[in-house]
Design a protein around this motif. Structure first.
Motif, PDB file in Angstrom:
ATOM      1  N   VAL A   1       0.873  -1.180   0.000  1.00 27.84           N
ATOM      2  CA  VAL A   1       0.000   0.000   0.000  1.00 27.84           C
ATOM      3  C   VAL A   1       0.909   1.228   0.000  1.00 27.84           C
ATOM      4  O   VAL A   1       1.754   1.385   0.888  1.00 27.84           O
ATOM      5  CB  VAL A   1      -0.935   0.016   1.228  1.00 27.84           C
ATOM      6  N   VAL A   2       0.733   2.056  -1.027  1.00 31.96           N
ATOM      7  CA  VAL A   2       1.656   3.171  -1.258  1.00 31.96           C
ATOM      8  C   VAL A   2       0.877   4.481  -1.238  1.00 31.96           C
ATOM      9  O   VAL A   2      -0.230   4.569  -1.780  1.00 31.96           O
ATOM     10  CB  VAL A   2       2.338   3.007  -2.653  1.00 31.96           C
ATOM     11  N   ILE A   3       1.467   5.499  -0.613  1.00 32.67           N
ATOM     12  CA  ILE A   3       0.922   6.859  -0.723  1.00 32.67           C
ATOM     13  C   ILE A   3       1.915   7.672  -1.541  1.00 32.67           C
ATOM     14  O   ILE A   3       3.118   7.657  -1.262  1.00 32.67           O
ATOM     15  CB  ILE A   3       0.752   7.521   0.669  1.00 32.67           C
ATOM     16  N   ASP A   4       1.405   8.374  -2.562  1.00 35.54           N
ATOM     17  CA  ASP A   4       2.208   9.378  -3.267  1.00 35.54           C
ATOM     18  C   ASP A   4       1.600  10.716  -2.877  1.00 35.54           C
ATOM     19  O   ASP A   4       0.473  11.037  -3.265  1.00 35.54           O
ATOM     20  CB  ASP A   4       2.126   9.155  -4.783  1.00 35.54           C
ATOM     21  N   ALA A   5       2.310  11.495  -2.060  1.00 37.67           N
ATOM     22  CA  ALA A   5       1.744  12.753  -1.558  1.00 37.67           C
ATOM     23  C   ALA A   5       2.267  13.929  -2.378  1.00 37.67           C
ATOM     24  O   ALA A   5       3.448  13.988  -2.703  1.00 37.67           O
ATOM     25  CB  ALA A   5       2.100  12.934  -0.090  1.00 37.67           C
ATOM     26  N   GLY A   6       1.355  14.850  -2.734  1.00 37.21           N
ATOM     27  CA  GLY A   6       1.701  15.927  -3.665  1.00 37.21           C
ATOM     28  C   GLY A   6       1.877  15.302  -5.042  1.00 37.21           C
ATOM     29  O   GLY A   6       2.858  15.513  -5.739  1.00 37.21           O
TER      30      GLY A   6
ATOM     31  N   ARG B   1      -0.350  -2.860  -4.412  1.00 40.64           N
ATOM     32  CA  ARG B   1      -1.734  -3.330  -4.193  1.00 40.64           C
ATOM     33  C   ARG B   1      -2.681  -2.152  -4.369  1.00 40.64           C
ATOM     34  O   ARG B   1      -3.599  -2.197  -5.176  1.00 40.64           O
ATOM     35  CB  ARG B   1      -1.848  -3.942  -2.783  1.00 40.64           C
ATOM     36  N   HIS B   2      -2.464  -1.108  -3.579  1.00 44.55           N
ATOM     37  CA  HIS B   2      -3.249   0.124  -3.713  1.00 44.55           C
ATOM     38  C   HIS B   2      -2.293   1.307  -3.708  1.00 44.55           C
ATOM     39  O   HIS B   2      -1.292   1.282  -2.980  1.00 44.55           O
ATOM     40  CB  HIS B   2      -4.201   0.328  -2.526  1.00 44.55           C
ATOM     41  N   VAL B   3      -2.628   2.352  -4.460  1.00 42.13           N
ATOM     42  CA  VAL B   3      -1.884   3.615  -4.388  1.00 42.13           C
ATOM     43  C   VAL B   3      -2.873   4.721  -4.065  1.00 42.13           C
ATOM     44  O   VAL B   3      -3.892   4.877  -4.757  1.00 42.13           O
ATOM     45  CB  VAL B   3      -1.156   3.940  -5.714  1.00 42.13           C
ATOM     46  N   TYR B   4      -2.591   5.473  -2.996  1.00 41.24           N
ATOM     47  CA  TYR B   4      -3.385   6.658  -2.652  1.00 41.24           C
ATOM     48  C   TYR B   4      -2.568   7.872  -3.087  1.00 41.24           C
ATOM     49  O   TYR B   4      -1.496   8.135  -2.535  1.00 41.24           O
ATOM     50  CB  TYR B   4      -3.680   6.692  -1.150  1.00 41.24           C
ATOM     51  N   ALA B   5      -3.079   8.583  -4.096  1.00 43.21           N
ATOM     52  CA  ALA B   5      -2.385   9.748  -4.635  1.00 43.21           C
ATOM     53  C   ALA B   5      -3.009  10.990  -4.010  1.00 43.21           C
ATOM     54  O   ALA B   5      -4.107  11.397  -4.388  1.00 43.21           O
ATOM     55  CB  ALA B   5      -2.519   9.767  -6.158  1.00 43.21           C
TER      56      ALA B   5
ATOM     57  N   LEU C   1      -0.148  17.254   2.486  1.00 38.73           N
ATOM     58  CA  LEU C   1       0.855  16.420   3.156  1.00 38.73           C
ATOM     59  C   LEU C   1       0.819  16.631   4.672  1.00 38.73           C
ATOM     60  O   LEU C   1       1.117  15.706   5.432  1.00 38.73           O
ATOM     61  CB  LEU C   1       2.233  16.768   2.574  1.00 38.73           C
ATOM     62  N   HIS C   2       0.448  17.822   5.108  1.00 36.99           N
ATOM     63  CA  HIS C   2       0.390  18.056   6.559  1.00 36.99           C
ATOM     64  C   HIS C   2      -0.963  17.612   7.146  1.00 36.99           C
ATOM     65  O   HIS C   2      -1.182  17.733   8.349  1.00 36.99           O
ATOM     66  CB  HIS C   2       0.640  19.533   6.889  1.00 36.99           C
ATOM     67  N   ALA C   3      -1.885  17.145   6.294  1.00 41.19           N
ATOM     68  CA  ALA C   3      -3.202  16.676   6.760  1.00 41.19           C
ATOM     69  C   ALA C   3      -3.661  15.598   5.784  1.00 41.19           C
ATOM     70  O   ALA C   3      -4.508  15.817   4.931  1.00 41.19           O
ATOM     71  CB  ALA C   3      -4.195  17.831   6.810  1.00 41.19           C
ATOM     72  N   ILE C   4      -3.075  14.420   5.920  1.00 42.53           N
ATOM     73  CA  ILE C   4      -3.355  13.315   4.985  1.00 42.53           C
ATOM     74  C   ILE C   4      -4.641  12.621   5.448  1.00 42.53           C
ATOM     75  O   ILE C   4      -4.705  12.140   6.586  1.00 42.53           O
ATOM     76  CB  ILE C   4      -2.178  12.309   4.957  1.00 42.53           C
ATOM     77  N   PRO C   5      -5.662  12.575   4.595  1.00 40.08           N
ATOM     78  CA  PRO C   5      -6.949  12.030   5.052  1.00 40.08           C
ATOM     79  C   PRO C   5      -6.992  10.500   4.970  1.00 40.08           C
ATOM     80  O   PRO C   5      -7.866   9.923   4.335  1.00 40.08           O
ATOM     81  CB  PRO C   5      -7.954  12.679   4.093  1.00 40.08           C
ATOM     82  N   LEU C   6      -6.028   9.858   5.622  1.00 48.23           N
ATOM     83  CA  LEU C   6      -5.967   8.393   5.643  1.00 48.23           C
ATOM     84  C   LEU C   6      -5.683   7.947   7.080  1.00 48.23           C
ATOM     85  O   LEU C   6      -5.094   8.711   7.857  1.00 48.23           O
ATOM     86  CB  LEU C   6      -4.860   7.901   4.700  1.00 48.23           C
TER      87      LEU C   6
ATOM     88  N   ILE D   1       3.525  11.889   8.205  1.00 48.62           N
ATOM     89  CA  ILE D   1       4.156  10.744   7.541  1.00 48.62           C
ATOM     90  C   ILE D   1       4.365   9.614   8.557  1.00 48.62           C
ATOM     91  O   ILE D   1       4.040   8.456   8.310  1.00 48.62           O
ATOM     92  CB  ILE D   1       5.482  11.174   6.880  1.00 48.62           C
ATOM     93  N   ARG D   2       4.845   9.963   9.753  1.00 50.27           N
ATOM     94  CA  ARG D   2       5.034   8.937  10.785  1.00 50.27           C
ATOM     95  C   ARG D   2       3.700   8.334  11.219  1.00 50.27           C
ATOM     96  O   ARG D   2       3.635   7.192  11.633  1.00 50.27           O
ATOM     97  CB  ARG D   2       5.741   9.522  11.998  1.00 50.27           C
ATOM     98  N   ARG D   3       2.645   9.134  11.149  1.00 52.06           N
ATOM     99  CA  ARG D   3       1.322   8.628  11.557  1.00 52.06           C
ATOM    100  C   ARG D   3       0.767   7.636  10.529  1.00 52.06           C
ATOM    101  O   ARG D   3       0.255   6.583  10.894  1.00 52.06           O
ATOM    102  CB  ARG D   3       0.336   9.811  11.713  1.00 52.06           C
ATOM    103  N   VAL D   4       0.871   7.948   9.253  1.00 49.43           N
ATOM    104  CA  VAL D   4       0.190   7.115   8.247  1.00 49.43           C
ATOM    105  C   VAL D   4       1.010   5.911   7.791  1.00 49.43           C
ATOM    106  O   VAL D   4       0.449   4.947   7.285  1.00 49.43           O
ATOM    107  CB  VAL D   4      -0.261   7.927   6.990  1.00 49.43           C
TER     108      VAL D   4
END
Ligand SMILES: C[S@@+](CC[C@H](N)C(=O)[O-])C[C@H]1O[C@@H](n2cnc3c(N)ncnc32)[C@H](O)[C@@H]1O
Length: 277
Positions: free
Chosen positions: A127-132, A147-151, A181-186, A211-214
């Motif tokens: 599971v990958v996040i691409d932020a920005g 598997r999943h990418v959250y952009a 990036l400072h408020a990632i809704p995940l 980033i440490r949270r998600v």
């Protein structure tokens, strides 16, 4: 000046004052740092509807605009067109996001190669996040194996562009998400890998906490920058990443050079909310 670089990146853009009506609230919030003061004041004195739009769309800008208009009076009529052009070119990447995402995609600052990521961490089945995420250059490549990418991307036009490209490519595992990036809704610990490419540092301390949270404990955060950033050893953003435990190195396959800052979550020093010294 940033405008010179943007003129050569987007030679066909032809931005105008009416493009200022495309600005998003988070971009209006950045005007004090991004817009040349005299030119912005000249445009706002001459175009009261633009001024009204900025105030309606991001009311917190009022104090800054009031001071700006008091400090800089209107310019002579013969000077106005040059001020308008100087202003809109300084903001031309934001205008390109809205009017011509494909132009932004083609002119992207960093040549891209997924190997710059997969050499450090596998994305297979992850599971990958691409932020920005912008036009989704990283997210789309990652989605081919993940598997999943959250952009995560705050500009709606870019999210739509990314979704359309994912559909054309037959990728049903890429989700374009509105957020910062400072408020990632995940949720907490929801990703194995978080990647940014030329997209960190608006509110660095809060971004690093998010980033440490998600990212799951043991997961990886990776920030990518173009070759020009790699040469900038005085860049406070890059120094701050190192202070926060990120390991710098350079990916260079002979044609693509990418500066990478990588952290295994749970392995770096604990963060606090004090500014980086
Ligand atoms: C320089 S572009 C990079 C886009 C993409 N990562 C790439 O490499 O092509 C920066 C992107 O971050 C988005 N952005 C702006 N402020 C942001 C924030 N606070 N959090 C997350 N993304 C942001 C912009 O809309 C833009 O799409």
């Amino acid at each position: 000046m940033y405008a010179d670089a943007l003129r050569s990146t987007f030679p066909d853009l032809d931005p105008g004052v009416d493009d200022l009506f495309l600005l998003e609230p988070h971009q209006i919030a950045e005007l004090p740092e991004r817009a040349p003061s005299r030119e912005l004041a000249a445009v706002l004195h001459a175009h009261s509807t633009v001024c009204g739009f900025l105030l309606r769309r991001h009311p917190a800008i009022e104090g800054y605009l009031t001071e700006l208009l008091a400090d800089h009076g209107p310019v002579a009529e013969g000077e106005l067109a040059a001020c308008e052009q100087a202003l809109v070119w300084e903001l031309a990447d934001w205008i390109a996001y809205q009017r011509a995402p494909e132009m932004y995609d083609a002119g992207a600052q960093v040549d891209w190669d997924l190997a710059a990521v997969t050499e450090l961490v596998t994305l297979d089945g992850q599971v990958v996040i691409d932020a920005g995420a912008g036009t989704g250059r990283v997210a789309l490549a990652a989605a081919a194996v993940a598997r999943h990418v959250y952009a995560v991307e705050p500009v709606a036009t870019l999210r739509r562009y990314m979704r359309a490209r994912a559909t054309r490519l037959g990728l049903d595992n890429l989700f374009a998400v509105d957020g910062f990036l400072h408020a990632i809704p995940l949720p907490d610990a929801s990703a194995d890998v978080l990647v940014t490419c030329q997209a960190i540092g608006w509110e660095l301390e809060d971004e690093l906490l998010e980033i440490r949270r998600v990212v799951k404990p043991g997961g990886t955060a990776l920030h990518l920058f173009g070759a020009s950033s790699a040469r900038d050893s005085d860049n406070p953003l890059l120094r701050a990443l190192v202070t926060h435990g990120y390991q710098p190195d350079t990916y260079d396959d002979g044609s693509v050079v990418i500066q990478r800052y990588c952290l295994q979550i749970g392995a770096g020093p604990e963060l606090n909310r004090d500014p980086v010294g």
